[in-house]
Design a protein around this motif. Structure first.
Motif, PDB file in Angstrom:
ATOM      1  N   ILE A 319       0.849  -1.190   0.000  1.00 30.67           N
ATOM      2  CA  ILE A 319       0.000   0.000   0.000  1.00 30.67           C
ATOM      3  C   ILE A 319       0.883   1.238   0.000  1.00 30.67           C
ATOM      4  N   LYS A 320       0.358   2.360  -0.471  1.00 34.56           N
ATOM      5  CA  LYS A 320       1.102   3.623  -0.451  1.00 34.56           C
ATOM      6  C   LYS A 320       0.219   4.695   0.164  1.00 34.56           C
ATOM      7  N   TYR A 321       0.637   5.209   1.334  1.00 36.93           N
ATOM      8  CA  TYR A 321      -0.109   6.277   1.992  1.00 36.93           C
ATOM      9  C   TYR A 321       0.222   7.610   1.343  1.00 36.93           C
ATOM     10  N   ASP A 322      -0.801   8.465   1.164  1.00 36.86           N
ATOM     11  CA  ASP A 322      -0.501   9.800   0.640  1.00 36.86           C
ATOM     12  C   ASP A 322       0.027  10.673   1.778  1.00 36.86           C
ATOM     13  N   ASN A 323       0.407  11.896   1.471  1.00 37.04           N
ATOM     14  CA  ASN A 323       1.054  12.766   2.466  1.00 37.04           C
ATOM     15  C   ASN A 323       0.155  13.058   3.656  1.00 37.04           C
ATOM     16  N   ILE A 324      -1.136  13.265   3.380  1.00 39.30           N
ATOM     17  CA  ILE A 324      -2.056  13.579   4.486  1.00 39.30           C
ATOM     18  C   ILE A 324      -2.286  12.347   5.356  1.00 39.30           C
ATOM     19  N   GLN A 325      -2.436  11.182   4.738  1.00 36.69           N
ATOM     20  CA  GLN A 325      -2.605   9.951   5.513  1.00 36.69           C
ATOM     21  C   GLN A 325      -1.373   9.687   6.376  1.00 36.69           C
ATOM     22  N   ARG A 326      -0.208   9.912   5.793  1.00 44.15           N
ATOM     23  CA  ARG A 326       1.051   9.735   6.533  1.00 44.15           C
ATOM     24  C   ARG A 326       1.108  10.705   7.722  1.00 44.15           C
ATOM     25  N   LYS A 327       0.685  11.946   7.477  1.00 42.18           N
ATOM     26  CA  LYS A 327       0.661  12.948   8.548  1.00 42.18           C
ATOM     27  C   LYS A 327      -0.283  12.522   9.668  1.00 42.18           C
ATOM     28  N   ALA A 328      -1.438  11.935   9.300  1.00 40.71           N
ATOM     29  CA  ALA A 328      -2.414  11.478  10.295  1.00 40.71           C
ATOM     30  C   ALA A 328      -1.820  10.371  11.157  1.00 40.71           C
ATOM     31  N   ILE A 329      -1.131   9.431  10.535  1.00 40.08           N
ATOM     32  CA  ILE A 329      -0.526   8.319  11.272  1.00 40.08           C
ATOM     33  C   ILE A 329       0.544   8.836  12.235  1.00 40.08           C
ATOM     34  N   ILE A 330       1.407   9.736  11.736  1.00 39.82           N
ATOM     35  CA  ILE A 330       2.492  10.285  12.568  1.00 39.82           C
ATOM     36  C   ILE A 330       1.925  11.084  13.740  1.00 39.82           C
ATOM     37  N   SER A 331       0.911  11.912  13.469  1.00 41.84           N
ATOM     38  CA  SER A 331       0.296  12.720  14.520  1.00 41.84           C
ATOM     39  C   SER A 331      -0.337  11.834  15.589  1.00 41.84           C
ATOM     40  N   ALA A 332      -1.028  10.782  15.160  1.00 44.34           N
ATOM     41  CA  ALA A 332      -1.696   9.892  16.110  1.00 44.34           C
ATOM     42  C   ALA A 332      -0.701   9.196  17.030  1.00 44.34           C
ATOM     43  N   LEU A 333       0.463   8.856  16.493  1.00 46.29           N
ATOM     44  CA  LEU A 333       1.452   8.141  17.295  1.00 46.29           C
ATOM     45  C   LEU A 333       2.283   9.077  18.171  1.00 46.29           C
ATOM     46  N   GLY A 342     -12.607  12.795   7.905  1.00 42.22           N
ATOM     47  CA  GLY A 342     -12.651  12.671   6.454  1.00 42.22           C
ATOM     48  C   GLY A 342     -13.922  11.965   6.029  1.00 42.22           C
ATOM     49  N   GLY A 343     -14.293  12.161   4.782  1.00 39.17           N
ATOM     50  CA  GLY A 343     -15.494  11.547   4.252  1.00 39.17           C
ATOM     51  C   GLY A 343     -15.251  10.118   3.804  1.00 39.17           C
ATOM     52  N   PRO A 344     -16.266   9.503   3.173  1.00 42.83           N
ATOM     53  CA  PRO A 344     -16.110   8.132   2.692  1.00 42.83           C
ATOM     54  C   PRO A 344     -15.067   8.058   1.584  1.00 42.83           C
ATOM     55  N   GLY A 345     -14.293   6.995   1.608  1.00 47.38           N
ATOM     56  CA  GLY A 345     -13.304   6.808   0.556  1.00 47.38           C
ATOM     57  C   GLY A 345     -12.032   7.592   0.735  1.00 47.38           C
ATOM     58  N   THR A 346     -11.848   8.240   1.906  1.00 43.51           N
ATOM     59  CA  THR A 346     -10.632   9.035   2.135  1.00 43.51           C
ATOM     60  C   THR A 346      -9.583   8.277   2.941  1.00 43.51           C
ATOM     61  N   GLY A 347      -9.905   7.063   3.374  1.00 44.04           N
ATOM     62  CA  GLY A 347      -8.882   6.229   4.005  1.00 44.04           C
ATOM     63  C   GLY A 347      -8.887   6.184   5.517  1.00 44.04           C
ATOM     64  N   LYS A 348      -9.986   6.529   6.175  1.00 45.69           N
ATOM     65  CA  LYS A 348     -10.022   6.493   7.652  1.00 45.69           C
ATOM     66  C   LYS A 348      -9.769   5.077   8.170  1.00 45.69           C
ATOM     67  N   THR A 349     -10.419   4.105   7.532  1.00 47.11           N
ATOM     68  CA  THR A 349     -10.250   2.710   7.947  1.00 47.11           C
ATOM     69  C   THR A 349      -8.809   2.257   7.765  1.00 47.11           C
ATOM     70  N   THR A 350      -8.212   2.615   6.649  1.00 44.98           N
ATOM     71  CA  THR A 350      -6.817   2.262   6.362  1.00 44.98           C
ATOM     72  C   THR A 350      -5.886   2.821   7.433  1.00 44.98           C
ATOM     73  N   ILE A 351      -6.169   4.058   7.873  1.00 44.44           N
ATOM     74  CA  ILE A 351      -5.313   4.714   8.869  1.00 44.44           C
ATOM     75  C   ILE A 351      -5.456   4.053  10.236  1.00 44.44           C
ATOM     76  N   ILE A 352      -6.691   3.701  10.617  1.00 45.32           N
ATOM     77  CA  ILE A 352      -6.897   3.021  11.901  1.00 45.32           C
ATOM     78  C   ILE A 352      -6.091   1.728  11.939  1.00 45.32           C
ATOM     79  N   LYS A 353      -6.167   0.987  10.841  1.00 38.01           N
ATOM     80  CA  LYS A 353      -5.432  -0.280  10.747  1.00 38.01           C
ATOM     81  C   LYS A 353      -3.930  -0.046  10.888  1.00 38.01           C
ATOM     82  N   ALA A 354      -3.421   1.000  10.243  1.00 37.04           N
ATOM     83  CA  ALA A 354      -1.987   1.309  10.310  1.00 37.04           C
ATOM     84  C   ALA A 354      -1.572   1.728  11.712  1.00 37.04           C
TER      85      ALA A 354
END
Length: 727
Positions: A319-333, A342-354
């Motif tokens: 998988i390849k996270y975009d810059n905003i998804q990467r920022k979300a993961i880093i901020s959460a940790l 984010g709305g549907p299809g923006t990757g919220k589920t993907t980020i929770i899993k990560a």
């Protein structure tokens, strides 16, 4: 002639002379032929009847040429309970140290001699299984000491209280019962959680004046709670409150201000910026603001090799996270508190899993260190599926007790997980968010995930919106759409609704979408045809969901369910009639309230596995065996009121869920109930197929209706104030 029954509906009342026409559900009669009618019109000079009580009416039958058979009432009285079920209610009240099951065993053995046995031959109770001598002695002593209160019980019954309620009142006030009831009956609302309307009706029949100060105190609290709930607000203005008070009592605004000042002095309400709050809502908003700001300001722990770990995770999961998804993961940790929206299809589920995976690999978090939470059972199960960890509803996590409406986990006894992720936060109301924050440790790492544009909570508040709008907290906004395929329109339509920019694509059929324009008279027929076609293609009630904004009308939820039930589950299996509805084995049903005893949540969808007649159940009542996603529960007849057919459900009840195919009727009879966020929420429930049926004009008007955005809260202001006071 005598009949017995309970009020079903009041049809007419003349306030000048008390003449009344009501429909009574018959419970008994001298005339067995009459009982076959089940209901009867009663007419005469009758005070307001309590629909929770049985009455005995004396009079005679009259065959009115216009209205048919009627019962002309000469006199009437409350039917003071003496039946076995009423004895069970009495013994299972808070006055005695036993529950309903033990009470049923006692009354089952001794019948109408139960009270006599307890008082005169208590030793005979030792034959009741699991009833210790200590409890037998307590039951006897309590009843003996309350013998002098038998007149009180009868008095309470004549006022309109059930046997169980009378027992609860006696348990609370003991010898002071009549004194409290006669001098301040409204105290029962606060002490025993009675409904204002029920107590107010009894008080009126007792002759309590509409402008009695104790009544006005209670009325104001009731109205603030009612007004804020109906509007989703956390406070009311003086003018708004006054307009409602005038419907109940002819007081002037000076008198209302006097009552409000007293309630402020008593600590019942709060005044802030010339607005009035129930104390619990003011305190909750202050607590949420202070707690989250304090958590956000705690020293952050940053991980230097985080980028490398994310890249490693990308390779493992292809998988390849975009810059905003990467920022979300880093901020959460790194941060102690983060909001991801984010709305549907923006990757919220993907980020929770990560995030969950990296918590385990980088921070060495164990399963017991992580709590995954959501407001609904289905949303929690979805989190569990994507993370392979157990997830809970917030109510279950906090140890909610249905009877007392309290949580066992609080600031004095918090849960000890170090990392908490909460999904579908838009659904969380002010009081629940306060309870959640009280029930977790102070040094927790908290991640809130939700869609800013979803419908807000059913109850008071708009927590997620206020947190984000404060612009004072760490918020990551996911904006990039990841469509399922190039011909997918559902996430694009959601975006168009959100931005109020509906394009001509609304009318173009795509792989996952279709808008069928038709008049409201044809909507039901069109939906039926769609469902039949879907069934022929392998769809079933498990993966098709119809969403509508209201229950009544031709295309409302109630009527849709009747039609859909016969399509999905024709009359072949065993069935039972409950009120006006028929339930069959195999029916899809919806749970309407949280029930900790059964382990089911408001909004859970299940299927009836079996219907068991009373003679075959331990409870001696009709029961339904229901499968809620593998949680098989026996629902006793008393709880059938908490169920409804689930083929068509409201948009609010669908929150936190996703369905393979969603069908949405949009007609002008729904006009006042349709607005932007409701449409957005409905559309985003569809995973693979969305079909809208009805009027495109009504749809477009609803897109431009911002009704729900007008909630009045102060959480945002309190967050801003927190940081302003630090400067």
């Amino acid at each position: 002639m005598q009949i017995k029954g309970r009020l079903l509906k009041e049809i007419y009342r003349n306030e000048m002379n008390g003449y009344n026409i009501s429909v009574i559900r018959l419970k008994g009669s001298d005339d067995e032929e009459l009982l076959k009618s089940k209901t009867i019109h009663v007419v005469g000079v009758i005070e307001s009847l309590n629909d929770r009580l049985n009455y005995i009416f004396e009079g005679e039958m009259d065959n009115n040429p216009k209205y048919g058979k009627q019962f002309k009432v000469d006199s009437y009285k409350v039917d003071v309970p003496t039946k076995e079920e009423e004895l069970i209610e009495f013994l299972s009240s808070k006055m005695f140290p036993i529950g309903i099951k033990t009470a049923e065993k006692i009354v089952g053995k001794f019948g109408d001699k139960t009270i006599e046995v307890i008082l005169e031959k208590p030793d005979e109770l030792k034959f009741i299984p699991r009833l210790t001598m200590d409890r037998i002695t307590k039951i006897h002593d309590i009843l003996k000491s309350q013998q002098t209160s038998s007149e009180v019980v009868i008095k309470l019954g004549s006022l309109g209280f059930t046997s169980k309620e009378a027992g609860d009142i006696l348990a609370k006030y003991k010898n002071e019962t009549l004194n409290v009831v006669e001098n301040n009956i409204y105290q029962l609302i606060e002490d025993l959680d009675f409904r204002f309307r029920d107590i107010d009706k009894i008080a009126s029949n007792m002759g309590v004046s509409p402008d009695d100060e104790k009544r006005l105190n209670s009325l104001v609290i009731y109205l603030i709670d009612n007004i804020t709930f109906n509007n989703g607000n956390t406070y009311v203005s003086l003018e708004e409150l006054f307009s409602h008070v005038k419907k109940y009592s002819d007081v002037d605004i000076e008198k209302l201000e006097y009552v409000l000042n007293n309630l402020i002095t008593f600590g019942k309400i709060k005044l802030y910026n010339n607005n009035y709050y129930l104390k619990k809502f003011y305190d909750a908003e202050i607590y949420i603001a202070n707690r989250l700001c304090s958590l956000s300001d705690k020293e952050k722990r940053k991980f230097p090799n985080l980028e490398e770990q994310i890249e490693k995770l990308e390779r493992v999961n292809n998988i390849k996270y975009d810059n905003i998804q990467r920022k979300a993961i880093i901020s959460a940790l790194n941060n102690n508190f983060t909001i991801i929206t984010g709305g549907p299809g923006t990757g919220k589920t993907t980020i929770i899993k990560a995030i969950v995976r990296l918590l385990q690999t980088i921070l060495g978090a164990k399963v017991i260190d992580i709590a995954l939470l959501a407001p609904t059972g289905r949303a929690a199960r979805k989190m569990a599926e994507i993370t392979n960890l157990e997830a809970y509803t917030i109510h279950k996590y906090l140890g909610w007790d249905k009877e007392s409406d309290t949580f066992s986990r609080d600031e004095y006894n918090p849960n000890m997980e170090k990392y908490i992720i909460v999904d579908e936060v838009s659904m969380i109301d002010t009081i629940l968010m306060q309870a959640l924050l009280k029930g977790i440790r102070n040094d927790v790492k908290l991640i809130l995930v939700g869609d800013y544009y979803q419908l807000p909570s059913v109850s008071q508040g708009q927590v997620l919106k206020d947190l984000i709008d404060s612009d004072m907290l760490d918020v990551i906004k996911l904006t990039n759409l990841y469509r399922q395929n190039e011909k997918s329109y559902i996430p694009i339509l959601a975006h168009e609704i959100k931005t109020k920019n509906i394009t001509n694509n609304l009318f173009k059929k795509s792989d996952d979408y279709n808008f069928i324009e038709c008049p409201k008279e044809q909507v039901l027929n069109v939906i039926s045809k769609i469902v039949k076609m879907a069934i022929s293609k392998g769809y079933n009630e498990y993966n098709i969901q119809i969403l509508a904004p209201m229950y009544k009308s031709l295309n409302g939820i109630d009527n849709l369910n009747k039609v859909l039930r016969d399509l999905f589950n024709p009359k072949e299996n065993e069935e039972i009639k409950i009120g006006d509805d028929i339930y069959r084995v195999g029916d899809k049903i919806l749970q309407l309230v949280n029930d900790s005893d059964l382990g089911v949540s408001n909004g859970d969808i299940g299927y009836i596995v079996d219907i068991m007649p009373a003679k075959k159940t331990k409870s001696k009542k009709v029961e339904m065996l229901v499968d809620f996603d593998g949680n098989f529960v026996n629902v006793v007849q008393d709880k059938f009121v908490n169920l409804k057919h689930g083929y068509a459900i409201s948009v609010h009840k669908s929150q936190g869920n996703e369905f393979e195919m969603v069908i949405i009727p949009v007609v002008n009879s729904f006009y006042r109930m349709l607005y932007n966020k409701l449409l957005y929420t409905a559309v985003t429930r569809a995973k693979k197929s969305l079909i809208i049926v009805g009027s495109s004009k009504v749809f477009k008007d609803a897109v431009n209706n911002n009704y729900v955005d007008s909630r009045k809260t102060t959480l945002k202001e309190f967050i801003i104030n927190y940081y302003s006071n630090m400067v």
